[in-house]
Design a protein around this motif. Structure first.
Motif, PDB file in Angstrom:
ATOM      1  N   LEU A 173      -9.583 -11.068 -42.995  1.00  0.00           N
ATOM      2  CA  LEU A 173     -10.421  -9.869 -43.042  1.00  0.00           C
ATOM      3  C   LEU A 173     -11.638 -10.070 -43.937  1.00  0.00           C
ATOM      4  O   LEU A 173     -12.744  -9.627 -43.603  1.00  0.00           O
ATOM      5  CB  LEU A 173      -9.596  -8.673 -43.540  1.00  0.00           C
ATOM      6  CG  LEU A 173      -8.492  -8.194 -42.602  1.00  0.00           C
ATOM      7  CD1 LEU A 173      -7.693  -7.068 -43.267  1.00  0.00           C
ATOM      8  CD2 LEU A 173      -9.071  -7.722 -41.282  1.00  0.00           C
ATOM      9  N   ALA A 174     -11.460 -10.760 -45.067  1.00  0.00           N
ATOM     10  CA  ALA A 174     -12.582 -10.992 -45.973  1.00  0.00           C
ATOM     11  C   ALA A 174     -13.639 -11.871 -45.325  1.00  0.00           C
ATOM     12  O   ALA A 174     -14.845 -11.588 -45.408  1.00  0.00           O
ATOM     13  CB  ALA A 174     -12.081 -11.635 -47.271  1.00  0.00           C
ATOM     14  N   THR A 211      -3.646 -12.788 -44.006  1.00  0.00           N
ATOM     15  CA  THR A 211      -4.410 -11.769 -43.282  1.00  0.00           C
ATOM     16  C   THR A 211      -5.547 -11.205 -44.135  1.00  0.00           C
ATOM     17  O   THR A 211      -6.615 -10.873 -43.605  1.00  0.00           O
ATOM     18  CB  THR A 211      -3.498 -10.626 -42.823  1.00  0.00           C
ATOM     19  OG1 THR A 211      -2.797 -10.076 -43.958  1.00  0.00           O
ATOM     20  CG2 THR A 211      -2.486 -11.125 -41.796  1.00  0.00           C
ATOM     21  N   THR A 212      -5.341 -11.143 -45.450  1.00  0.00           N
ATOM     22  CA  THR A 212      -6.406 -10.636 -46.318  1.00  0.00           C
ATOM     23  C   THR A 212      -7.614 -11.556 -46.306  1.00  0.00           C
ATOM     24  O   THR A 212      -8.755 -11.104 -46.353  1.00  0.00           O
ATOM     25  CB  THR A 212      -5.901 -10.488 -47.766  1.00  0.00           C
ATOM     26  OG1 THR A 212      -5.312 -11.730 -48.202  1.00  0.00           O
ATOM     27  CG2 THR A 212      -4.873  -9.388 -47.874  1.00  0.00           C
ATOM     28  N   GLU A 232     -15.516  -9.986 -42.545  1.00  0.00           N
ATOM     29  CA  GLU A 232     -16.499  -9.046 -43.096  1.00  0.00           C
ATOM     30  C   GLU A 232     -17.773  -9.763 -43.520  1.00  0.00           C
ATOM     31  O   GLU A 232     -18.885  -9.286 -43.260  1.00  0.00           O
ATOM     32  CB  GLU A 232     -15.897  -8.303 -44.296  1.00  0.00           C
ATOM     33  CG  GLU A 232     -16.837  -7.289 -44.922  1.00  0.00           C
ATOM     34  CD  GLU A 232     -16.222  -6.603 -46.121  1.00  0.00           C
ATOM     35  OE1 GLU A 232     -16.949  -5.852 -46.805  1.00  0.00           O
ATOM     36  OE2 GLU A 232     -15.026  -6.808 -46.390  1.00  0.00           O
ATOM     37  N   THR A 274      -3.603  -6.835 -37.424  1.00  0.00           N
ATOM     38  CA  THR A 274      -4.370  -6.837 -38.677  1.00  0.00           C
ATOM     39  C   THR A 274      -5.784  -6.315 -38.465  1.00  0.00           C
ATOM     40  O   THR A 274      -6.267  -5.459 -39.212  1.00  0.00           O
ATOM     41  CB  THR A 274      -4.435  -8.264 -39.252  1.00  0.00           C
ATOM     42  OG1 THR A 274      -3.106  -8.709 -39.557  1.00  0.00           O
ATOM     43  CG2 THR A 274      -5.284  -8.304 -40.516  1.00  0.00           C
ATOM     44  N   LEU A 275      -6.455  -6.826 -37.455  1.00  0.00           N
ATOM     45  CA  LEU A 275      -7.838  -6.442 -37.201  1.00  0.00           C
ATOM     46  C   LEU A 275      -7.945  -4.992 -36.748  1.00  0.00           C
ATOM     47  O   LEU A 275      -8.854  -4.261 -37.164  1.00  0.00           O
ATOM     48  CB  LEU A 275      -8.461  -7.380 -36.164  1.00  0.00           C
ATOM     49  CG  LEU A 275      -8.701  -8.814 -36.649  1.00  0.00           C
ATOM     50  CD1 LEU A 275      -8.950  -9.746 -35.470  1.00  0.00           C
ATOM     51  CD2 LEU A 275      -9.877  -8.863 -37.621  1.00  0.00           C
ATOM     52  N   GLN A 276      -7.034  -4.550 -35.915  1.00  0.00           N
ATOM     53  CA  GLN A 276      -7.088  -3.173 -35.445  1.00  0.00           C
ATOM     54  C   GLN A 276      -6.835  -2.181 -36.573  1.00  0.00           C
ATOM     55  O   GLN A 276      -7.489  -1.134 -36.647  1.00  0.00           O
ATOM     56  CB  GLN A 276      -6.089  -2.968 -34.302  1.00  0.00           C
ATOM     57  CG  GLN A 276      -6.511  -3.645 -33.009  1.00  0.00           C
ATOM     58  CD  GLN A 276      -5.511  -3.459 -31.882  1.00  0.00           C
ATOM     59  OE1 GLN A 276      -4.331  -3.171 -32.119  1.00  0.00           O
ATOM     60  NE2 GLN A 276      -5.965  -3.626 -30.654  1.00  0.00           N
ATOM     61  N   LEU A 277      -5.896  -2.505 -37.460  1.00  0.00           N
ATOM     62  CA  LEU A 277      -5.642  -1.630 -38.603  1.00  0.00           C
ATOM     63  C   LEU A 277      -6.841  -1.565 -39.537  1.00  0.00           C
ATOM     64  O   LEU A 277      -7.038  -0.573 -40.249  1.00  0.00           O
ATOM     65  CB  LEU A 277      -4.404  -2.116 -39.372  1.00  0.00           C
ATOM     66  CG  LEU A 277      -3.053  -1.888 -38.687  1.00  0.00           C
ATOM     67  CD1 LEU A 277      -1.935  -2.544 -39.490  1.00  0.00           C
ATOM     68  CD2 LEU A 277      -2.778  -0.387 -38.541  1.00  0.00           C
ATOM     69  N   ALA A 278      -7.665  -2.634 -39.536  1.00  0.00           N
ATOM     70  CA  ALA A 278      -8.864  -2.665 -40.383  1.00  0.00           C
ATOM     71  C   ALA A 278     -10.065  -2.021 -39.703  1.00  0.00           C
ATOM     72  O   ALA A 278     -11.157  -2.009 -40.277  1.00  0.00           O
ATOM     73  CB  ALA A 278      -9.189  -4.106 -40.756  1.00  0.00           C
ATOM     74  N   GLY A 279      -9.885  -1.508 -38.485  1.00  0.00           N
ATOM     75  CA  GLY A 279     -10.969  -0.799 -37.817  1.00  0.00           C
ATOM     76  C   GLY A 279     -11.727  -1.584 -36.778  1.00  0.00           C
ATOM     77  O   GLY A 279     -12.720  -1.105 -36.234  1.00  0.00           O
ATOM     78  N   TYR A 280     -11.272  -2.805 -36.472  1.00  0.00           N
ATOM     79  CA  TYR A 280     -11.909  -3.607 -35.428  1.00  0.00           C
ATOM     80  C   TYR A 280     -11.280  -3.280 -34.069  1.00  0.00           C
ATOM     81  O   TYR A 280     -10.141  -2.805 -33.995  1.00  0.00           O
ATOM     82  CB  TYR A 280     -11.747  -5.099 -35.703  1.00  0.00           C
ATOM     83  CG  TYR A 280     -12.444  -5.586 -36.948  1.00  0.00           C
ATOM     84  CD1 TYR A 280     -13.761  -6.038 -36.899  1.00  0.00           C
ATOM     85  CD2 TYR A 280     -11.790  -5.601 -38.175  1.00  0.00           C
ATOM     86  CE1 TYR A 280     -14.397  -6.498 -38.034  1.00  0.00           C
ATOM     87  CE2 TYR A 280     -12.424  -6.059 -39.323  1.00  0.00           C
ATOM     88  CZ  TYR A 280     -13.730  -6.499 -39.250  1.00  0.00           C
ATOM     89  OH  TYR A 280     -14.348  -6.947 -40.390  1.00  0.00           O
TER      90      TYR A 280
END
Length: 224
Positions: free
Chosen positions: A110-111, A106-107, A114, A20-26
C-alpha cells in the motif's frame, strides 16, 4: 477511485492483494494469471496501477516487465523474490515503477502504491515524486532540491528513491543493501553510500536524511 490490475500466478496472492487494495479504497478492476494475459488486459483498457509478479514463468525478461509503449503503460509495482532482484534493479528509474520483495507485507504494498500514484499525479508530471523541495524524476533518473541538481550516481539515486518511498520510516541497512545492489554488502559500504548522499541532499538546506542509531536511516524533517 483508482483502477488496479493484478497480474500474479498465485491465486492466494491475488486474493490477498485484491482484499488489501479494496479495503484501502482501490478498485481491483481486473486480474490475470500470466504475463501474456496481463499485457492483453493492459491493451484492452486503461489502469491507474498494475501490480505485476515479476517471476511469472511466461515472461522471463523481468527487467523490462510488460513490453508496451510508454503512453500505454501505467505505473507498475513489481512483486519479486530476492533471487530475481538483480535482473530487475537495472531497469528501475526508466519508468514510473517500483517493487516489493516476496513474501511481501501488505502495508508495504500500500505504501509503494501510494507513492507511485502520487508521483504520477504530481505537478512534475508522470514519473516524478518528491518530499518538500526534494524532487526525483524517474524518467531521467535526476534529482534536485530547491532547483539545485544533486548530481547523483546510479547507486545514490536508487538509495534516495528507496528512502523517499519510505519517507518518515526507518529503513535498515539490510533493506538498503537489497534495494541498491540486489545482494548483501558490508556495513561500511552502506555507511559510505549514505554519507555521500547525505552530503548532497542536506547541503544548503535543512537536513532530510537522518540516522536512527542501531536501526538504520530515514528521510524526512527532523522530529521534535
Amino acid at each position: 477511485m483508482r483502477d488496479v490490475l493484478i497480474v500474479a500466478g498465485d491465486t492466494g496472492e491475488t486474493d490477498l492483494l485484491t482484499t488489501t487494495l479494496q479495503l484501502a479504497g482501490y478498485n481491483v478492476a481486473d486480474t490475470a494469471g500470466t504475463g501474456v494475459e496481463g499485457i492483453v488486459r493492459i491493451r484492452r483498457r486503461r489502469f491507474d496501477l498494475v501490480v505485476w509478479d515479476a517471476t511469472l514463468p511466461d515472461l522471463k525478461d523481468v527487467a523490462r516487465g510488460p513490453r508496451l509503449a510508454s503512453d500505454e503503460l501505467p505505473p507498475v509495482l513489481f512483486l519479486i523474490t530476492c533471487d530475481y532482484l538483480h535482473t530487475l534493479l537495472p531497469g528501475l528509474g526508466k519508468r514510473n515503477d517500483d517493487y516489493v520483495t516476496k513474501p511481501f507485507r501488505t502495508t508495504e504494498v500500500l505504501a509503494r502504491a501510494e507513492v507511485l500514484l502520487r508521483g504520477r499525479s504530481s505537478k512534475g508530471g508522470a514519473g516524478t515524486a518528491g518530499y518538500g523541495d526534494l524532487v526525483l524524476d524517474d524518467a531521467t533518473c535526476q534529482a534536485r532540491r530547491g532547483g539545485r541538481p544533486l548530481g547523483l550516481t546510479p547507486a545514490e539515486y536508487r538509495l534516495l528513491r528507496h528512502l523517499l518511498a519510505n519517507a518518515e520510516c526507518v529503513v535498515s541497512k539490510e533493506q538498503i543493501s537489497r534495494h541498491v545492489w540486489g545482494d548483501f554488502r558490508a556495513s561500511d559500504a552502506i555507511e559510505k553510500l549514505v554519507s555521500r548522499l547525505r552530503q548532497k541532499v542536506n547541503r544548503d538546506g535543512a537536513a532530510l536524511i537522518h540516522t536512527s542509531r542501531g536501526f538504520g536511516y530515514w528521510l524526512g524533517h527532523a522530529r521534535g
